[in-house]
Design a protein around this motif. Structure first.
Motif, short mmCIF file in Angstrom:
data_model
loop_
_atom_site.label_atom_id
_atom_site.label_comp_id
_atom_site.label_asym_id
_atom_site.label_seq_id
_atom_site.Cartn_x
_atom_site.Cartn_y
_atom_site.Cartn_z
N SER A 98 53.67 22.13 17.17
CA SER A 98 53.51 21.39 18.41
C SER A 98 54.88 20.99 18.92
CB SER A 98 52.66 20.15 18.16
OG SER A 98 52.66 19.31 19.30
N ALA A 99 55.04 21.02 20.24
CA ALA A 99 56.33 20.66 20.83
C ALA A 99 56.67 19.19 20.62
CB ALA A 99 56.32 21.00 22.32
N VAL A 100 55.68 18.30 20.65
CA VAL A 100 55.96 16.87 20.62
C VAL A 100 56.69 16.43 19.34
CG1 VAL A 100 54.95 14.55 20.66
CG2 VAL A 100 54.16 16.30 22.26
N PRO A 101 56.16 16.66 18.14
CA PRO A 101 56.93 16.21 16.97
C PRO A 101 58.23 16.99 16.81
CG PRO A 101 54.98 17.42 16.27
CD PRO A 101 54.88 17.23 17.75
N THR A 102 58.22 18.26 17.18
CA THR A 102 59.42 19.07 17.04
C THR A 102 60.57 18.51 17.86
OG1 THR A 102 58.07 21.04 16.62
CG2 THR A 102 60.35 21.40 17.30
N LEU A 103 60.28 18.05 19.07
CA LEU A 103 61.33 17.58 19.96
C LEU A 103 61.55 16.07 19.93
CD1 LEU A 103 60.55 19.79 23.07
CD2 LEU A 103 62.42 20.07 21.44
N GLU A 104 60.52 15.30 19.57
CA GLU A 104 60.62 13.85 19.73
C GLU A 104 60.74 13.07 18.43
OE1 GLU A 104 57.64 12.43 22.44
OE2 GLU A 104 58.10 14.00 23.89
N SER A 105 60.37 13.63 17.30
CA SER A 105 60.46 12.89 16.04
C SER A 105 61.88 12.93 15.50
CB SER A 105 59.52 13.50 15.00
OG SER A 105 58.18 13.34 15.40
N GLU A 106 62.26 11.86 14.83
CA GLU A 106 63.56 11.83 14.17
C GLU A 106 63.53 12.80 13.00
OE1 GLU A 106 66.40 10.25 14.91
OE2 GLU A 106 65.41 9.63 16.76
N VAL A 115 60.77 20.90 6.91
CA VAL A 115 59.77 21.26 7.91
C VAL A 115 60.31 22.52 8.59
CG1 VAL A 115 58.57 20.59 10.02
CG2 VAL A 115 59.07 18.87 8.25
N VAL A 116 59.58 23.62 8.45
CA VAL A 116 60.01 24.91 8.99
C VAL A 116 59.10 25.30 10.15
CG1 VAL A 116 60.41 27.35 8.49
CG2 VAL A 116 60.86 25.63 6.72
N LEU A 117 59.69 25.54 11.30
CA LEU A 117 58.96 26.04 12.46
C LEU A 117 59.01 27.56 12.39
CD1 LEU A 117 57.59 25.62 15.23
CD2 LEU A 117 59.89 25.67 16.24
N MET A 118 57.86 28.19 12.12
CA MET A 118 57.81 29.64 12.00
C MET A 118 57.95 30.27 13.38
SD MET A 118 57.73 30.16 8.83
CE MET A 118 57.75 31.92 8.99
N ILE A 119 58.90 31.15 13.51
CA ILE A 119 59.19 31.82 14.77
C ILE A 119 58.58 33.22 14.78
CG2 ILE A 119 61.04 32.69 16.27
CD1 ILE A 119 60.86 29.62 16.09
N GLU A 120 58.64 33.88 13.65
CA GLU A 120 58.13 35.25 13.58
C GLU A 120 57.55 35.50 12.20
OE1 GLU A 120 60.02 39.70 13.85
OE2 GLU A 120 60.78 38.17 15.20
N HIS A 121 56.41 36.18 12.16
CA HIS A 121 55.78 36.54 10.90
C HIS A 121 55.10 37.90 11.08
CE1 HIS A 121 53.71 36.15 7.09
NE2 HIS A 121 52.59 36.47 7.71
N GLY A 122 55.44 38.83 10.24
CA GLY A 122 54.86 40.16 10.36
C GLY A 122 55.06 40.98 9.09
N ASP A 123 54.72 42.24 9.16
CA ASP A 123 54.82 43.12 7.99
C ASP A 123 56.24 43.25 7.47
OD1 ASP A 123 52.10 43.54 8.11
OD2 ASP A 123 52.27 45.43 9.23
N HIS A 167 62.42 11.61 9.59
CA HIS A 167 61.04 11.16 9.42
C HIS A 167 60.02 12.27 9.65
CE1 HIS A 167 62.90 7.13 10.74
NE2 HIS A 167 62.96 7.25 9.44
N LEU A 168 60.48 13.42 10.08
CA LEU A 168 59.58 14.49 10.49
C LEU A 168 58.68 14.98 9.35
CD1 LEU A 168 58.73 16.18 12.89
CD2 LEU A 168 60.58 17.77 12.37
N TRP A 169 59.21 15.14 8.16
CA TRP A 169 58.41 15.63 7.03
C TRP A 169 57.22 14.70 6.77
CZ3 TRP A 169 57.44 14.17 1.84
CH2 TRP A 169 56.95 15.20 1.02
N ASP A 170 57.51 13.40 6.68
CA ASP A 170 56.43 12.42 6.46
C ASP A 170 55.43 12.44 7.61
OD1 ASP A 170 57.40 11.53 4.04
OD2 ASP A 170 58.36 9.74 4.87
N GLU A 171 55.92 12.49 8.85
CA GLU A 171 55.05 12.48 10.03
C GLU A 171 54.14 13.70 10.06
OE1 GLU A 171 57.09 11.82 13.74
OE2 GLU A 171 58.30 10.22 12.84
N ILE A 172 54.68 14.86 9.75
CA ILE A 172 53.87 16.08 9.74
C ILE A 172 52.78 15.99 8.68
CG2 ILE A 172 53.87 18.58 9.30
CD1 ILE A 172 55.09 17.90 12.00
N LEU A 173 53.14 15.54 7.48
CA LEU A 173 52.13 15.40 6.41
C LEU A 173 51.05 14.40 6.81
CD1 LEU A 173 54.28 15.47 3.17
CD2 LEU A 173 52.73 17.23 4.01
N ARG A 174 51.45 13.26 7.34
CA ARG A 174 50.46 12.25 7.75
C ARG A 174 49.57 12.80 8.87
NH1 ARG A 174 51.57 7.88 4.87
NH2 ARG A 174 53.71 7.39 4.34
#
Length: 137
Positions: free
Chosen positions: A103-111, A13-21, A114-121
């Motif tokens: 979203s801040a909630v899964p990023t900070l609160e999910s184990e 699970v990758v949290l994108m911080i910056e995306h540009g040219d 389990h995060l990959w499964d939770e994000i997909l679900r």
């Protein structure tokens, strides 16, 4: 997605911080690593709001008020994932990544485990349906 073929990103699970040219940068947020606060504190002094309620800091200075508040949610990420110009767009076009809003909630609160499964679900997808093929089966 399995078609990326890079074991470094298997079920990441990758949290994108910056995306540009010039390219893209993100943090893998579902890999745990042992780390002491002392190790983290070496050489740190800025914070940046990534999404509402979720901040990125390259320094430990921002930790002082958070560590004094027992209800603060923290996740430490070491290193980053980087892509050259248009590399990420090409990987997405090839079906190698699934994308959703951060979203801040899964990023900070999910184990992390389990995060990959939770994000997909949360995207309405069954993780068992992710197969090494072209896209979602």
């Amino acid at each position: 997605m399995p078609q990326l073929g890079d074991p470094n990103f298997h079920r990441s699970v990758v949290l994108m911080i910056e995306h540009g040219d010039a390219g893209s940068m993100g943090l893998v947020i579902n890999r745990a690593a042992p780390l002491s606060l002392g190790e983290l504190a070496r050489g740190q002094s800025e914070k940046h709001e990534v999404v509402p309620g979720l901040y990125l800091s390259f320094t430990v200075d921002a930790l002082q008020p958070l560590l004094q508040n027992a209800s603060s949610k923290l996740r430490f990420c070491l290193g980053y994932a980087g892509w050259g110009p248009k590399q990420l767009e090409n990987e997405i076009a090839a079906g190698a990544w699934l994308c959703t809003e951060a979203s801040a909630v899964p990023t900070l609160e999910s184990e992390p485990d389990h995060l990959w499964d939770e994000i997909l679900r949360g995207m309405g997808l069954d993780p068992a349906m992710i197969l090494p093929a072209k896209g979602i089966q």
